[in-house]
Design a protein around this motif. Structure first.
Motif, mmCIF file in Angstrom:
data_model
loop_
_atom_site.group_PDB
_atom_site.id
_atom_site.type_symbol
_atom_site.label_atom_id
_atom_site.label_comp_id
_atom_site.label_asym_id
_atom_site.label_seq_id
_atom_site.Cartn_x
_atom_site.Cartn_y
_atom_site.Cartn_z
ATOM 1 N N UNK A 52 37.542 115.269 -50.658
ATOM 2 C CA UNK A 52 38.082 115.326 -52.019
ATOM 3 C C UNK A 52 37.912 116.733 -52.603
ATOM 4 N N UNK A 53 36.740 117.325 -52.426
ATOM 5 C CA UNK A 53 36.498 118.676 -52.949
ATOM 6 C C UNK A 53 37.386 119.716 -52.268
ATOM 7 N N UNK A 54 37.571 119.578 -50.971
ATOM 8 C CA UNK A 54 38.434 120.508 -50.243
ATOM 9 C C UNK A 54 39.875 120.389 -50.718
ATOM 10 N N UNK A 55 40.342 119.167 -50.925
ATOM 11 C CA UNK A 55 41.699 118.956 -51.448
ATOM 12 C C UNK A 55 41.850 119.626 -52.807
ATOM 13 N N UNK A 56 40.908 119.391 -53.688
ATOM 14 C CA UNK A 56 40.995 119.955 -55.037
ATOM 15 C C UNK A 56 40.970 121.482 -55.013
ATOM 16 N N UNK A 57 40.048 122.067 -54.244
ATOM 17 C CA UNK A 57 39.960 123.535 -54.167
ATOM 18 C C UNK A 57 41.222 124.135 -53.570
ATOM 19 N N UNK A 58 41.733 123.518 -52.519
ATOM 20 C CA UNK A 58 42.939 124.029 -51.870
ATOM 21 C C UNK A 58 44.133 123.936 -52.807
ATOM 22 N N UNK A 59 44.256 122.808 -53.491
ATOM 23 C CA UNK A 59 45.375 122.618 -54.408
ATOM 24 C C UNK A 59 45.295 123.614 -55.570
ATOM 25 N N UNK A 60 44.110 123.806 -56.134
ATOM 26 C CA UNK A 60 43.949 124.763 -57.232
ATOM 27 C C UNK A 60 44.261 126.187 -56.780
ATOM 28 N N UNK A 61 43.813 126.544 -55.580
ATOM 29 C CA UNK A 61 44.068 127.889 -55.049
ATOM 30 C C UNK A 61 45.557 128.102 -54.812
ATOM 31 N N UNK A 62 46.224 127.106 -54.234
ATOM 32 C CA UNK A 62 47.667 127.222 -53.986
ATOM 33 C C UNK A 62 48.448 127.314 -55.291
ATOM 34 N N UNK A 63 48.076 126.509 -56.269
ATOM 35 C CA UNK A 63 48.782 126.517 -57.557
ATOM 36 C C UNK A 63 48.576 127.850 -58.261
ATOM 37 N N UNK A 64 47.379 128.409 -58.172
ATOM 38 C CA UNK A 64 47.116 129.704 -58.803
ATOM 39 C C UNK A 64 47.932 130.817 -58.150
ATOM 40 N N UNK A 65 48.155 130.731 -56.828
ATOM 41 C CA UNK A 65 48.943 131.752 -56.124
ATOM 42 C C UNK A 65 50.432 131.618 -56.375
ATOM 43 N N UNK A 66 50.883 130.386 -56.621
ATOM 44 C CA UNK A 66 52.318 130.149 -56.783
ATOM 45 C C UNK A 66 52.820 130.511 -58.169
ATOM 46 N N UNK A 76 55.266 117.545 -54.752
ATOM 47 C CA UNK A 76 55.696 118.752 -55.453
ATOM 48 C C UNK A 76 55.691 119.942 -54.501
ATOM 49 N N UNK A 77 56.497 120.951 -54.867
ATOM 50 C CA UNK A 77 56.564 122.214 -54.129
ATOM 51 C C UNK A 77 55.924 123.303 -54.976
ATOM 52 N N UNK A 78 55.261 124.216 -54.303
ATOM 53 C CA UNK A 78 54.732 125.405 -54.953
ATOM 54 C C UNK A 78 55.546 126.570 -54.415
ATOM 55 N N UNK A 79 56.249 127.258 -55.303
ATOM 56 C CA UNK A 79 57.078 128.365 -54.870
ATOM 57 C C UNK A 79 56.587 129.652 -55.514
ATOM 58 N N UNK A 80 56.820 130.731 -54.811
ATOM 59 C CA UNK A 80 56.444 132.046 -55.304
ATOM 60 C C UNK A 80 57.306 133.097 -54.647
ATOM 61 N N UNK A 81 56.863 134.336 -54.694
ATOM 62 C CA UNK A 81 57.648 135.427 -54.112
ATOM 63 C C UNK A 81 57.872 135.208 -52.618
ATOM 64 N N UNK A 82 56.813 135.029 -51.864
ATOM 65 C CA UNK A 82 56.951 134.764 -50.425
ATOM 66 C C UNK A 82 56.143 133.536 -50.054
ATOM 67 N N UNK A 83 56.071 132.589 -50.976
ATOM 68 C CA UNK A 83 55.228 131.416 -50.807
ATOM 69 C C UNK A 83 56.051 130.152 -50.977
ATOM 70 N N UNK A 84 55.881 129.212 -50.067
ATOM 71 C CA UNK A 84 56.515 127.909 -50.203
ATOM 72 C C UNK A 84 55.591 126.871 -49.577
ATOM 73 N N UNK A 85 54.908 126.130 -50.421
ATOM 74 C CA UNK A 85 53.973 125.097 -49.972
ATOM 75 C C UNK A 85 54.421 123.773 -50.553
#
Length: 158
Positions: A52-66, A76-85
């Motif tokens: 659960x902690x790994x999921x939360x940390x990974x999701x927060x990190x990905x959302x912050x980068x996107x 949901x999709x996380x999109x950014x300049x060269x990011x697609x998760x």
């Protein structure tokens, strides 16, 4: 001729000593089994908490980068300049797919997923700024997870 008497234990004394040894061994074995069972339950609970902690940390990190969170039918999709998760909420796991890399799976059961944008329900292909869901655990326990995304005015005007 005088016979020499050998000092030894009687059969009754040996039987009682063996009985006492058997009782001690059975007590030790039972205690060992109980400690092993407790430790196994402890390990399982810690593995679930780590997931659960790994999921939360990974999701927060990905959302912050996107740059944007876009609602899809499965998640949901996380999109950014060269990011697609992509995060997909399946029945028995949450899948994280990174474009051209790999798929990670978090073995938790998501229930009651909600995607919102400015306090209203986000429909498919809408921008999302608030994600909340419950993770169903053993014994009907649930863990709430809430993650938010802050957009700048520049991001929202594009």
């Amino acid at each position: 001729m005088k016979t020499k008497k050998i000092e030894a234990y009687t059969l009754m004394e040996i039987a009682i000593a063996m009985l006492l040894a058997a009782i001690c061994m059975s007590i030790c074995y039972t205690a060992y089994q109980m400690v092993g069972d407790y430790f196994h339950a402890f390990q399982k609970k810690n593995a679930t908490a780590e997931e659960v902690l790994t999921l939360r940390r990974t999701m927060e990190k990905d959302i912050a980068k996107g740059r944007y969170l876009i609602r899809t039918a499965e998640g949901f999709n996380i999109t950014g300049d060269s990011l697609n998760i992509t995060y997909q909420f399946a029945d028995t796991a949450i899948l994280r797919k990174v474009e051209n890399l790999r798929t990670d799976s978090f073995h938790v059961i998501p229930v009651e997923t909600r995607f919102r944008f400015e306090e209203r329900e986000a429909l498919e292909m809408d921008t999302v700024d608030h994600i909340s869901f419950m993770l169903k655990m053993e014994k009907q326990q649930t863990i709430p997870v809430t993650i938010g995304k802050f957009y700048s005015a520049h991001d929202l005007l594009k």
